[in-house]
Structures are given as C-alpha cells and as structure tokens.
Design an enzyme around this catalytic site. Structure first.
Site, mmCIF file in Angstrom:
data_model
loop_
_atom_site.group_PDB
_atom_site.id
_atom_site.type_symbol
_atom_site.label_atom_id
_atom_site.label_comp_id
_atom_site.label_asym_id
_atom_site.label_seq_id
_atom_site.Cartn_x
_atom_site.Cartn_y
_atom_site.Cartn_z
ATOM 1 N N CYS A 1 -3.546 81.300 57.694
ATOM 2 C CA CYS A 1 -2.408 81.371 56.163
ATOM 3 C C CYS A 1 -2.923 81.761 55.556
ATOM 4 O O CYS A 1 -3.971 81.720 54.737
ATOM 5 C CB CYS A 1 -1.595 80.413 56.256
ATOM 6 S SG CYS A 1 -0.478 80.051 55.164
ATOM 7 N N ASP B 1 -2.410 81.454 52.166
ATOM 8 C CA ASP B 1 -2.655 79.911 51.224
ATOM 9 C C ASP B 1 -3.880 79.571 50.405
ATOM 10 O O ASP B 1 -4.792 80.313 51.510
ATOM 11 C CB ASP B 1 -1.954 78.201 52.446
ATOM 12 C CG ASP B 1 -1.683 77.579 51.712
ATOM 13 O OD1 ASP B 1 -0.930 76.942 50.829
ATOM 14 O OD2 ASP B 1 -3.081 77.279 50.305
ATOM 15 N N ARG C 1 -5.557 77.395 49.307
ATOM 16 C CA ARG C 1 -6.243 75.962 50.142
ATOM 17 C C ARG C 1 -6.899 75.881 51.477
ATOM 18 O O ARG C 1 -7.593 75.081 51.605
ATOM 19 C CB ARG C 1 -5.330 74.668 49.697
ATOM 20 C CG ARG C 1 -4.617 75.156 48.364
ATOM 21 C CD ARG C 1 -3.439 74.173 48.489
ATOM 22 N NE ARG C 1 -2.511 74.459 49.849
ATOM 23 C CZ ARG C 1 -1.346 73.699 49.304
ATOM 24 N NH1 ARG C 1 -1.357 72.457 49.701
ATOM 25 N NH2 ARG C 1 -0.078 74.515 49.986
ATOM 26 N N HIS D 1 -2.355 75.112 58.979
ATOM 27 C CA HIS D 1 -2.476 74.417 58.035
ATOM 28 C C HIS D 1 -1.329 73.454 57.825
ATOM 29 O O HIS D 1 -0.468 73.783 57.159
ATOM 30 C CB HIS D 1 -3.731 74.263 56.790
ATOM 31 C CG HIS D 1 -2.847 75.699 55.824
ATOM 32 N ND1 HIS D 1 -1.777 74.801 54.746
ATOM 33 C CD2 HIS D 1 -1.405 76.382 55.958
ATOM 34 C CE1 HIS D 1 -1.214 75.708 54.080
ATOM 35 N NE2 HIS D 1 -1.310 76.942 54.815
ATOM 36 N N CYS E 1 1.787 73.206 54.922
ATOM 37 C CA CYS E 1 2.174 75.252 55.177
ATOM 38 C C CYS E 1 3.100 75.120 54.197
ATOM 39 O O CYS E 1 4.692 74.783 54.252
ATOM 40 C CB CYS E 1 2.042 75.595 56.236
ATOM 41 S SG CYS E 1 2.316 77.583 56.257
HETATM 42 CO CO CO Z 1 0.614 78.322 54.615
#
Ligand code: CO
Length: 215
Positions: free
Chosen positions: A42, A44, A46, A98, A101
């Site tokens: 992803c 993302d 993090r 994750h 998400c």
């Molecule tokens: Co995500």
C-alpha cells in the site's frame, strides 16, 4: 523548505554513517541490482517496508498503490511484475496489506472520495463476496481487519492469474507468491498465504478460510 531541508540533512547524515562503516557501500550498489523479492504494498506512509524488514538497497523491487491492488489492466503493475519476474528473476512476489488501511476503510463505507472510488472497486467486490463472513465478525475492528486479510488473499489470487505469473510457472520458473499483513499497531508482519505456486493453492486458502469460520 523547512521540511525538505530535513530530508537533505538526514540524507547527508545517513550517507556519512554508511560510508564511514563501509566506504564502497554505494559504489557496489550502483552496479547491477539482483533483488530476490518483489514487494507489492500500500502507498500508506506508515508502512516503510525496507526499514521494517531490514533489507538493503538492491534487495527488494517495490511497487506500491492504494490498498495494494493487483488489477489485471494496470499497465504500471504489470510492467513491474513482468520486469521483476522475467528480467530480474525474483524468487518471491509479496503482496502486503496493513491494518488501518485507509483505502480498505473507504471501500467499506459509502462516502465518495473521487477517482479512488474506481480504484477500490476490487476491495468493494471482496466485501460483497464475503458478506456473510464479515457480518459474523464480532465487531467493527474485527470486520475491518478481516477485509484487510481477505483483500490480500484476493490480490494473491489475482497475481496467480496474471499471464506473466502463469507463463513463468509454465516455463518451470517458480516465483513463489506470498500474502502478508503488516500490523500497524505492533509493527509485526503476519502471514496470510505463504509459498503459493499455483491458483489452486489460493483457492484452497479461500476454502480453508471459509471452513475455519464455519461459513
Ligand atoms: Co493502506
């Protein structure tokens, strides 16, 4: 500029640290890359996978998009996949989701976010396909986690069905497919599907999952 300055400062510091311990570190890596892993994760911020798994530059080929999707018409993903398998000869292709998400959460709700709504059609489809399992979840958090898990499993399945992977398997090359989830709460990776070497194996995993929850 303040934020960008921090990046340059950190970069200088890291290069100094690395080269003082190993003066040829970057020179060696400027040559050929020979990664063993293709990571599809992803977008993302993090989920810094290289930091979390301790791989060095040159060890992991990376593709990231919102909600770690394997979409059969995505030229970007398909190019990365083909290059990784046919040219770089990676041994492992990892799909990693994750918890928490945002993409998965958006697909579970009814709010509209623009273009990303189209992108997340596959996740919404997964939510529909597994509606009864999800309704049986004890709470909203658990349901959210299950969709993240199922989304990873579905993307491993999609990966197994791409012509690139199918052809590689037919030629006897064996990129193994793996599905992982990163738990953003504690930092650990957990496995959803390991060493998948054919679409039947993913179907079995879906079946096993259905049996395990009594669906
Ligand atoms: Co995500």
């Amino acid at each position: 500029m303040e934020n960008l300055k921090r990046l340059f400062d950190n970069n200088r510091k890291i290069v100094e640290e690395v080269t003082s311990a190993d003066p040829d570190f970057f020179k060696r890596r400027a040559g050929k890359q020979e990664p063993h892993f293709l990571f599809i994760g992803c977008a993302d911020s993090r989920v810094p996978i290289e930091t979390l798994t301790g791989v060095s530059p040159g060890e992991m080929f990376v593709h990231r998009n919102i909600a770690n999707q394997v979409v059969s018409a995505d030229l970007n993903l398909l190019s990365v996949l083909q290059y990784a398998i046919e040219v770089l000869d990676v041994k492992h292709v990892i799909v990693c989701g994750h918890y928490q998400c945002g993409g998965v959460k958006a697909a579970m709700g009814t709010e509209s976010y623009g273009l990303v709504d189209y992108w997340l059609a596959g996740v919404r489809d997964t939510v529909r396909r597994h509606a009864s399992e999800l309704e049986a979840s004890p709470g909203e958090d658990e349901r959210f986690k299950r969709v993240v898990d199922l989304n990873v499993l579905r993307q491993v399945y999609n990966l197994a069905r791409t012509p690139v992977v199918q052809n590689a398997w037919k030629r006897g090359r064996r990129p193994l497919l793996h599905g992982l989830v990163y738990d953003i709460h504690d930092g650990f990776l957990k496995s959803i599907a390991l060493e998948v070497d054919g679409p039947d194996k993913v179907r079995e995993l879906f079946e096993a999952r259905r049996r395990s929850i009594g669906d």
